[in-house]
Each structure stands twice: as structure tokens, then as C-alpha cells.
Design a protein around this motif. Structure first.
Motif, PDB file in Angstrom:
ATOM      1  N   ALA A 245       0.843  -1.200   0.000  1.00 53.75           N
ATOM      2  CA  ALA A 245       0.000   0.000   0.000  1.00 53.75           C
ATOM      3  C   ALA A 245       0.878   1.250   0.000  1.00 53.75           C
ATOM      4  N   ALA A 246       1.983   1.197   0.729  1.00 56.32           N
ATOM      5  CA  ALA A 246       2.882   2.350   0.766  1.00 56.32           C
ATOM      6  C   ALA A 246       3.480   2.604  -0.612  1.00 56.32           C
ATOM      7  N   GLU A 247       3.873   1.530  -1.287  1.00 54.77           N
ATOM      8  CA  GLU A 247       4.465   1.690  -2.617  1.00 54.77           C
ATOM      9  C   GLU A 247       3.446   2.285  -3.584  1.00 54.77           C
ATOM     10  N   ILE A 248       2.208   1.802  -3.492  1.00 58.07           N
ATOM     11  CA  ILE A 248       1.172   2.321  -4.384  1.00 58.07           C
ATOM     12  C   ILE A 248       0.926   3.802  -4.108  1.00 58.07           C
ATOM     13  N   ALA A 249       1.117   4.206  -2.868  1.00 57.65           N
ATOM     14  CA  ALA A 249       0.946   5.617  -2.522  1.00 57.65           C
ATOM     15  C   ALA A 249       2.190   6.426  -2.867  1.00 57.65           C
ATOM     16  N   GLY A 250       3.151   5.803  -3.544  1.00 56.15           N
ATOM     17  CA  GLY A 250       4.295   6.553  -4.034  1.00 56.15           C
ATOM     18  C   GLY A 250       5.522   6.528  -3.140  1.00 56.15           C
ATOM     19  N   VAL A 251       5.552   5.653  -2.131  1.00 58.81           N
ATOM     20  CA  VAL A 251       6.738   5.549  -1.283  1.00 58.81           C
ATOM     21  C   VAL A 251       7.751   4.636  -1.969  1.00 58.81           C
ATOM     22  N   ARG A 252       8.986   5.105  -2.102  1.00 58.39           N
ATOM     23  CA  ARG A 252      10.027   4.263  -2.699  1.00 58.39           C
ATOM     24  C   ARG A 252      10.589   3.383  -1.585  1.00 58.39           C
ATOM     25  N   SER A 253       9.962   2.246  -1.385  1.00 64.90           N
ATOM     26  CA  SER A 253      10.243   1.470  -0.179  1.00 64.90           C
ATOM     27  C   SER A 253      11.674   0.949  -0.146  1.00 64.90           C
ATOM     28  N   ARG A 254      12.255   0.641  -1.308  1.00 70.30           N
ATOM     29  CA  ARG A 254      13.639   0.124  -1.288  1.00 70.30           C
ATOM     30  C   ARG A 254      14.604   1.150  -0.718  1.00 70.30           C
ATOM     31  N   ASN A 255      14.406   2.391  -1.129  1.00 69.79           N
ATOM     32  CA  ASN A 255      15.317   3.430  -0.623  1.00 69.79           C
ATOM     33  C   ASN A 255      15.160   3.606   0.876  1.00 69.79           C
ATOM     34  N   VAL A 256      13.914   3.560   1.343  1.00 63.07           N
ATOM     35  CA  VAL A 256      13.689   3.749   2.772  1.00 63.07           C
ATOM     36  C   VAL A 256      14.273   2.570   3.549  1.00 63.07           C
ATOM     37  N   LEU A 257      14.044   1.355   3.050  1.00 60.88           N
ATOM     38  CA  LEU A 257      14.586   0.181   3.742  1.00 60.88           C
ATOM     39  C   LEU A 257      16.113   0.267   3.797  1.00 60.88           C
ATOM     40  N   PHE A 258      16.716   0.602   2.652  1.00 57.34           N
ATOM     41  CA  PHE A 258      18.168   0.735   2.625  1.00 57.34           C
ATOM     42  C   PHE A 258      18.624   1.709   3.702  1.00 57.34           C
ATOM     43  N   SER A 259      17.935   2.840   3.786  1.00 57.83           N
ATOM     44  CA  SER A 259      18.380   3.882   4.716  1.00 57.83           C
ATOM     45  C   SER A 259      18.299   3.434   6.168  1.00 57.83           C
ATOM     46  N   VAL A 260      17.267   2.665   6.552  1.00 56.95           N
ATOM     47  CA  VAL A 260      17.175   2.315   7.980  1.00 56.95           C
ATOM     48  C   VAL A 260      18.301   1.352   8.395  1.00 56.95           C
ATOM     49  N   TYR A 261      18.662   0.441   7.498  1.00 51.37           N
ATOM     50  CA  TYR A 261      19.768  -0.465   7.838  1.00 51.37           C
ATOM     51  C   TYR A 261      21.096   0.283   7.875  1.00 51.37           C
ATOM     52  N   ALA A 262      21.282   1.188   6.900  1.00 45.39           N
ATOM     53  CA  ALA A 262      22.519   1.982   6.889  1.00 45.39           C
ATOM     54  C   ALA A 262      22.626   2.791   8.176  1.00 45.39           C
ATOM     55  N   LEU A 263      21.492   3.395   8.563  1.00 48.92           N
ATOM     56  CA  LEU A 263      21.468   4.219   9.780  1.00 48.92           C
ATOM     57  C   LEU A 263      21.752   3.364  11.009  1.00 48.92           C
ATOM     58  N   SER A 264      21.150   2.189  11.045  1.00 46.69           N
ATOM     59  CA  SER A 264      21.375   1.292  12.174  1.00 46.69           C
ATOM     60  C   SER A 264      22.860   0.930  12.284  1.00 46.69           C
ATOM     61  N   GLY A 265      23.501   0.679  11.144  1.00 47.44           N
ATOM     62  CA  GLY A 265      24.932   0.377  11.149  1.00 47.44           C
ATOM     63  C   GLY A 265      25.743   1.558  11.638  1.00 47.44           C
ATOM     64  N   LEU A 266      25.397   2.753  11.147  1.00 44.13           N
ATOM     65  CA  LEU A 266      26.126   3.954  11.544  1.00 44.13           C
ATOM     66  C   LEU A 266      26.027   4.174  13.056  1.00 44.13           C
ATOM     67  N   LEU A 267      24.837   3.997  13.602  1.00 38.79           N
ATOM     68  CA  LEU A 267      24.641   4.185  15.042  1.00 38.79           C
ATOM     69  C   LEU A 267      25.423   3.144  15.831  1.00 38.79           C
ATOM     70  N   ALA A 268      25.478   1.913  15.303  1.00 44.26           N
ATOM     71  CA  ALA A 268      26.280   0.887  15.977  1.00 44.26           C
ATOM     72  C   ALA A 268      27.751   1.287  15.950  1.00 44.26           C
ATOM     73  N   GLY A 269      28.187   1.943  14.860  1.00 44.14           N
ATOM     74  CA  GLY A 269      29.562   2.426  14.774  1.00 44.14           C
ATOM     75  C   GLY A 269      29.854   3.439  15.877  1.00 44.14           C
ATOM     76  N   ILE A 270      28.940   4.386  16.067  1.00 44.97           N
ATOM     77  CA  ILE A 270      29.127   5.396  17.129  1.00 44.97           C
ATOM     78  C   ILE A 270      29.153   4.709  18.491  1.00 44.97           C
TER      79      ILE A 270
END
Lengths: 519, 330
Positions: free
Chosen positions: B213-238
Motif C-alpha cells: 500500500a505504501a508503494e502504491i501511494a508513491g513511497v520508494r520502499s527500497r530506498n527507505v529500507l536501505f536507509s534504515v539499515y545503513a542508519l542502524s549500522g552507523l549508530l552501531a559504529g558510534i
């Protein structure tokens, strides 16, 4: 008359439902149903989508507990909501969605739960295979019982499900849309199976949308409309038209608002679109204020066509233009930017995020308009949402309410209304009133007509025949992902059009009918 | 949010005061549980309630807070990040190794730690969003991989003998609080704002609630998913930098098992592992609950194995109470 019939049948009835009332979320689905099934009879349960057929089947088989009323099997009370008791009383249901286990073999499916064992307590596979083979042969099936269930065609699986139910002693067999997903050839086989069961004294009741199956299988027809039993006659005593009239009733006249005339300017153009490899390319254009209906059977490719146009799925080939500009395929965001909107068939699966509030669902597709530098301006912009939802007559406890607590009709209003805070030039509707009660259906029709009157180009896929007939300026009948025929407004108004659509959709006399239907 | 109804529904009937209070308590049941636990420890130990001990709890909570925030975002999308504990280790080792072998410049270890964490997160994000490998499997693989790499960097041993400047990050006071504690407070506030008031936050909730439903509403879900994992890794780095800077050592077993405490904090905070449900404030409460229990049991000199047993019981009981309260409160 139905009451008299039941009183006479009281001693002989296999299954008797009396005074069944049922409602979901405050919406009454069944309003006092009385019916009885006698041994050795086949009863067709007819009715429109949402008339309550499936609910009645589920109550009769002990899956649902009715709000009031009772079900008796050969005089014994069927405990509500207890499927095991139903099975031991000899009531079985073969649901619309198959209940077989595709990863197990045919004989394992037949015996799961009542396995045969050797004296050592291990599985007696050889014995089960042997018995499975003879049971299948009894229904004219020469299927190898050791093959994987999932490798068989749906129709054969359906018959095996019936074999399974009856071999466990079912004397009342309920079939929910048994032919909706199976091929022509298998339908004939299923009809044979049902007839042989009737001759063995089983009471069969089935639901279907297809007139010819009612004619081929049933002795008796019961028609439900909006949760009430409106007709109960022997098949010989009712015409096809009589059945349709009973199903639709007089509401057809006032359920649909008058259709305003379509404009001239072309808004949506579909050029050479192929949604599935091997299908014919589809070309059409929709003008301002025009509603194009898409009819067809389940699996005809209506949903896939709309998804290709909108960009949820990538077409094999072809392109889509809105206002003369080609939109990027497979990218919903590009479609939204081109003022295209969709209301998907599967409201819960694809239409709305049920865990979010009305407001957030409305913001989602218009997120750019509701935020600045990525920060949401919920409060400042919610007036617009409020205005749209009020015009849709949404019933909710404010915009903060989450969608999961709204009724189906109100959810659908949100799924449609959320687009309307911005500009929409072309609207794709996929089964816009599925699972929506009649009152809300009427309002959705009103909204769709108003939107088209305001200049929106609308494409509407629907299995609901009256919807196609009364709400479209033009209609396509799809079959096998290709256009099987096109019907003009005049043809849609013709009394015999339902039959034409059925034939086009099922592929009978396809060539002759298609020519006749072409303007 | 808005008292006006969009329909014809009657306004809710006025409820008696007792019921209103009960409803409030049920809705904030975790705060109630937290207060009960605090009261218990204060009753059993005079040392528990002192300001010094509060600081101790906050200092211990800081590295957890960062990975729990990252985990919150991942879990809200319906995923999970099992690798954060190992990413802490590999980031800490990268920081220590760079301090020893690259340069004494105090800016080098942070860059190395954040780079290592971000790299791990980016790999997770790419594999989950582009190759569609289930997050559980992807991050389980990364857990093993990163843990191995942490030992590879130190040749199987901790890296000691680091310059004193290595400890600056974790041990400097600012406004009366240590930098990690400040960072934790700022991060919680920022993430609470992001998840509540930005389009990015809404997109995360939408994907977790219903990705199609989010994708149909125009959310680019792959980009968002990518970003949360990247962010999680960055925070683990800190977080890895904080932990190793605090003890001025790079230890390859640093952060081991932290991912489970982070997940526990998110779940105690009321999030659903199916995605779409949960809040940053909930995670903050869950985090403080776990840290308070750790600290309280230490003060009461409960042996560490028993601590583990008690913590396990409390985690499940807390979520059980939350589920019960949610049902009652409706």
C-alpha cells in the motif's frame, strides 16, 4: 412458502437453518434466513457479491457463530463455531480458497488427520495409497495418489477435496464458488461428481455466479439479496431472468445515480499494452468525464491491466500517456506526478495502511504537498483532508482514528478520498465496492459519478455486473489478459447484455460474439 | 488531535474520573512498571536513588540507546537487525587499529568507527532492499561476518596501549554530562521528532504497516529500507566508538549480545515485530527499564548468572503486561 416447505421437511431434512441473523461490525449481513436441505438434492445459492452467500455457507458448516438462530443436522443441534463437531455430524465445506496442502501428496491429503496405521503404529502408506486409488476411481479420477497435490490443476484438487470430505462421511456438502477458478473441461467433471453424490443421497449446496452451472447442476435455487432470502423455488419453476431479477431486485433503478455525458478531450491513453506474455496488446483511450468499465472473470487480467497502467507492475510492452505525456512505467511516484490515482482491489493488502490514522493515510500519497523540507505540516494542512472526508461522508471519530477500526465502506472512502486533496486527472478503480455494504456502495457510486462529472477520466474493473452496466459509458470484456469484446452505452442498456458479457468472458462463441459486439 | 468529527458519530460519553485514571495508567503501563521497579530498588538499597547512580545508569545506557534507536526504525519497517552487536565490535576494533597504526590525530578513530559501522549497515541495506534477502538472514550473516572481522583486525587479541587521547570522546564532560550521555539525549529527541513529524518517519511507519500500500501511494520502499539499515549500522559504529573510548581499548568481544537487549528494549516499548507499530519514546522507556534492572541487580550484588535469569523473566513479563493492558485499555 418457504416456511411451509421447512415444516414438511422437518423430519427428512439433512440440514436445517432457522432464523439465522449475522452482522459484521454493526452491518447486518444475514437478516433471518430459514432454509432446509434434503438428502439427494442439489441446491444453488445465488446472489450478488455481498448478498451473504459465503457467510451463510460458513454458518451452515459451523465455521461462524451466528448472532442468533440455529443450525440442525438431521435433527441434531450443530454447535456454533465448532468445525470438528460439524465434521462428525457429517457436514463438510469446500471453501473458495482451497484448503488442500500443496506440499503433501494426494493420498496424504486424503488421510491427514485420519491416517491409517500399521500394527506397529507407523504409517500404513501402502494401504492408504491403495484406498486412495479406489476412492478416486469411484469419482472417475485416474490421478496417481502419490503425486504432489500442488502439481495438479485446481479443478482436480477441488474434486479431491470433495472426495476427502465425502469419504469422511459427509452427508451435507457445501461448495463455495466451486467453479470460480477452474477450467471449462474440469467444470464438466465437477458437475458429474456433484450428480453422482446426489444419487448417493448427499445433500449438496453450492454458490455460483454462472447461470449455466445453476442449470446444469441444481434441482432448486435459493436467491439471497442483501442478507434476506428472496426466492426459493424448484429450478424448473424459475427462468434465468427470474433468477437475475430476484438477485438484483428493484434497487438497480435507484442504486445508481444518473450518468452524466462524457467529454471529448482525451485524458488517458493506453497504447499496445501487454500485461502478460502471450496476450494481445491492448489499446484504448479514456476521455474527460468518461467511465470505462472492465468486465471479465476472475483471472481475466483486469487487476493486472490496472496495475500496469498505474505502475505497480511493469508491463511486458506498451506505454501509457496521461494528457498526452508518456509516464515512466513501473513507477507509482511518476504516475502520481502525472495526476493518475488508483483504488486497488485488495483494500487491506494494497489500498490502505490500516495501522495508520485517517490523516496519515491521506497524507501518504500527497506527502510532498503536506511537508516542507521533509517536516510534515499535519496541523496546517489537515483542513483539506477534513473537507474531502466530509464530502465523502466518512464516518469516523476524527482524522486521528486508525483505519483498522473503520468499516469496510469507510475504509474504502479513505482509500479513494486520500487522492482528492490534490489534482487527479485519471482514476483507476479496481472492484470499488467489494466487501462494501449496500448503503456505502450507493455513496461510492455517487462519488464516482460526481468525480467523472467534474472531468475525471475513470477506468473501473468490476465483477459486479450491475456496476458495469449502470456506471460505465463503455465497457471492455477481458479474457486471458486480452480484450474479448467492447460494448457501447447502447449495448450495455440492452436486456440481453449480461448473457453477451458472460459468453465473451468465458470464451464461448468468442469469435461470433466479439464480432457482434464490435460497433 | 482534532475534536471535530468528520461524520455523524456521537461524541464519546463522559467517563467517571476513576475510569479516566485507570485508562491513563493502562495506556502508560510501562511507565508504571518502571516506577514500581525503581521503588523496589530504592527500598532495598540506599545507594540506588543517589544522583551519582543515576549518572551511572545513563552512562551505561548511552551505547545501548543508539543501537536501540536504530533498531526501532528497522523494526518499524517490519525488519530486524541482529548484527548491531558485532558491528559495535568491528567498529571498535577499526577505531583502535587506526589509532595505533594510522595516526595519533584524535579525529581518525571516530572516522574509522563510523566508516566501519556505516559500511556494515550499507551492506545489510543493499542485501535486504535490492536482493530481497529476509532481514533476519541478512543480518544474521552480518553478525557472524562482523564478529569474525573484529578478531581478524586484532589478530585474535584486544588492541591495547592506545594513546590517552583515545579516551577523550567518552570521558569528556560537557554541561556537567559526559558526551555519550548528551549524545543519547539528543539522539532520542531527534529520532522522536523524525518519527513523529517528518515525511521520512511517516514513510517508515507506512512501509511497516503495509509495504504494498505504501508503494502504491508513491513511497520508494527500497530506498527507505536501505536507509534504515545503513542508519542502524552507523549508530552501531558510534556506539562501538563510545564503548572502546570509555576503556581506551579495542576488544573484539565488545558489544556481544547487545543486539538482544536492543531488541528487548524496542519490544518492551510496545513495538510490534511485524512492523508499523511502536514509538521512540517507548524504546527510551524500554531501554531505561533494562538499564535500571541491570544497575539495581548489580547494586544488590545479585550474581551475574542470576541477573540474566531475572532479566529474562522481567522482559517477557513486561511485554505480557503491555499486551494485557492494551487489551484492557481499548
Amino acid at each position: 412458502m418457504p416456511t411451509a416447505l421447512i415444516e414438511n421437511a422437518a423430519e427428512t431434512a439433512m440440514l436445517m437453518c432457522s432464523g439465522i441473523h449475522m452482522s459484521f461490525g454493526g452491518v447486518p449481513v444475514l437478516k433471518g434466513i430459514d432454509l432446509s436441505l434434503e438428502p439427494g438434492t442439489v441446491t444453488a445459492l445465488a446472489g450478488e457479491n455481498g448478498a451473504g452467500k459465503s457467510t451463510l455457507m460458513k454458518i451452515a458448516s459451523g465455521q461462524y457463530r451466528p448472532d442468533s438462530g440455529s443450525v440442525e443436522v438431521r435433527g441434531a443441534h450443530l454447535p456454533a463455531g465448532d468445525t470438528r463437531a460439524a465434521a462428525s455430524l457429517g457436514v463438510a465445506i469446500v471453501p473458495q480458497e482451497l484448503a488442500s496442502i500443496p506440499e503433501l501428496t494426494v493420498y496424504e491429503n486424503l488421510f491427514v488427520g485420519v491416517e491409517k496405521r500399521t500394527p506397529f503404529g507407523t504409517l500404513d502408506r501402502r494401504g492408504m495409497v491403495r484406498e486412495a486409488k479406489s476412492r478416486l476411481a469411484g469419482f472417475g479420477l485416474d490421478t496417481d495418489p502419490t503425486v504432489r497435490m500442488g502439481s495438479l490443476p485446481v479443478g482436480i484438487r477441488q474434486i479431491i477435496e470433495i472426495v476427502k470430505a465425502t469419504s469422511r462421511g459427509a452427508r451435507v456438502l457445501l461448495l463455495d464458488e466451486p467453479t470460480s477458478a477452474i477450467a471449462e473441461r474440469e467444470v464438466a467433471r465437477l458437475i458429474d461428481v456433484v450428480r453422482s453424490l446426489r444419487d448417493q443421497g448427499v445433500a449438496v449446496m453450492f454458490t455460483t455466479h454462472k447461470m449455466e452451472e445453476i442449470r446444469a447442476m441444481a434441482d432448486r435455487v435459493i436467491v439471497l439479496r442483501d442478507g434476506s432470502l428472496v426466492s426459493d423455488t424448484a429450478l424448473a419453476d424459475i427462468t434465468d431472468d427470474g433468477i437475475v431479477t430476484a438477485m438484483i431486485g428493484r434497487e438497480l433503478d435507484n442504486l445508481f445515480p444518473d450518468l452524466p455525458p462524457a467529454g471529448d478531450q482525451v485524458v488517458l491513453e493506453v497504447e499496445g499494452l501487454v500485461a502478460m506474455r502471450g496476450a494481445d496488446p491492448i489499446d484504448f483511450s479514456v476521455r474527460r468525464g468518461e467511465i470505462l468499465g472492465l468486465a471479465g472473470l476472475v483471472g481475466a487480467g483486469r487487476t493486472e491491466l490496472l496495475e500496469c497502467i498505474y505502475g505497480v507492475r511493469k508491463p511486458v510492452s506498451g506505454r501509457v500517456k496521461v494528457n498526452g505525456r508518456v509516464i515512466k512505467p513501473g513507477d507509482p511516484l511518476a504516475s502520481i506526478a502525472s495526476h493518475l490515482a488508483i483504488v486497488p482491489e485488495d483494500r487491506k493488502g494494497a489500498g490502505a495502511v490500516l495501522s495508520l490514522s485517517v490523516l496519515d493515510n491521506a497524507i501518504l500519497p500527497r506527502i510532498g504537498a503536506f511537508s516542507r523540507w521533509g517536516v510534515l505540516a499535519r496541523r496546517g494542512k489537515q483542513g483539506k483532508v477534513q473537507e474531502v472526508m466530509r464530502s465523502m461522508r466518512l464516518k469516523s471519530n476524527g482524522l486521528g482514528q486508525t483505519l483498522e477500526h473503520l468499516s469496510g465502506g469507510n475504509q474504502q472512502k479513505v482509500v479513494l478520498g486520500r487522492w482528492l486533496t490534490g489534482r487527479v486527472d485519471a482514476l483507476l478503480l479496481d472492484e470499488p465496492t467489494r466487501g462494501v455494504d449496500v448503503g456505502a456502495r450507493n455513496e461510492i457510486y455517487r462519488i464516482v459519478t460526481e468525480l467523472s462529472a467534474a472531468g475525471m477520466a475513470v477506468v473501473m474493473a468490476s465483477s459486479d455486473m450491475p456496476e458495469i452496466l449502470s456506471l460505465s459509458h463503455r465497457a471492455f470484456v477481458l479474457r486471458g489478459f486480452s480484450v474479448a469484446g467492447e460494448l457501447s452505452r447502447e449495448q450495455l442498456a440492452d436486456p440481453g447484455v449480461q448473457d453477451v458479457i458472460f459468453r465473451l468472458a468465458s470464451g464461448q462463441d468468442a469469435s461470433a460474439q466479439a464480432q457482434e459486439a464490435q460497433p | 488531535m482534532n475534536p471535530a468529527t468528520t461524520g455523524t458519530t456521537a461524541p464519546a460519553p463522559a467517563r467517571p474520573l476513576a475510569q479516566t485514571i485507570a485508562g491513563f495508567l493502562l495506556r502508560h503501563i510501562m511507565v508504571v512498571v518502571m516506577l514500581l521497579i525503581v521503588a523496589f530498588f530504592m527500598y532495598r538499597s540506599a545507594r540506588f536513588g543517589t544522583p551519582d547512580n543515576l549518572v551511572t545508569i545513563l552512562v551505561a545506557a548511552a551505547p545501548f540507546a543508539l543501537i536501540a534507536l536504530g533498531q526501532t526504525l528497522v523494526i518499524l519497517t517490519g525488519g530486524i537487525d541482529l548484527s548491531v552487536g558485532s558491528v559495535i565490535a568491528v567498529s571498535a576494533m577499526a577505531a583502535a587499529w587506526s589509532a595505533k597504526n594510522v595516526s595519533e590525530n584524535p579525529a581518525v578513530p571516530p572516522v574509522a568507527a563510523l566508516g566501519a559501522g556505516l559500511a556494515a549497515g550499507v551492506v545489510n541495506g543493499l542485501v535486504v532492499s535490492r536482493l530481497n534477502v529476509p532481514p533476519f538472514i541478512t543480518t544474521l550473516g552480518m553478525l557472524t561476518l562482523a564478529s569474525g572481522l573484529a578478531y581478524v583486525i586484532g589478530n585474535g587479541a584486544p588492541i591495547n596501549g592506545l594513546p590517552a587521547s583515545y579516551g577523550t570522546f567518552a570521558n569528556t564532560q560537557f554541561l556537567g554530562l559526559k558526551i555519550p550521555v548528551l549524545l543519547m539525549i539528543v539522539a532520542i529527541l531527534v529520532f522522536a521528532f523524525v518519527m513523529r513529524s517528518t515525511s521520512y518517519g511517516l514513510r517508515i511507519y507506512a512501509i511497516g504497516g503495509n509495504r504494498l500500500a505504501a508503494e502504491i501511494a508513491g513511497v520508494r520502499s527500497r530506498n527507505v529500507l536501505f536507509s534504515v539499515y545503513a542508519l542502524s549500522g552507523l549508530l552501531a559504529g558510534i556506539s562501538g566508538l563510545m564503548l572502546s573510548s570509555r576503556v581506551i581499548t579495542g576488544a573484539p568481544n565488545l558489544g556481544q549480545g547487545y543486539e538482544l537487549d536492543a531488541i528487548a528494549a524496542v519490544v518492551i516499548g510496545g513495538a510490534s515485530l511485524m512492523g508499523g507499530r511502536g514509538t521512540v519514546w517507548g524504546t527510551a522507556i524500554g531501554l531505561l527499564l533494562i538499564q535500571t534492572i541491570n544497575n539495581g541487580l548489580d547494586i544488590l550484588l545479585v550474581p551475574s548468572y542470576w541477573q540474566s535469569v531475572i532479566k529474562g523473566v522481567i522482559i517477557v513479563a513486561a511485554v505480557g503486561v503491555d499486551v494485557w493492558a492494551a487489551r484492557r485499555g481499548r
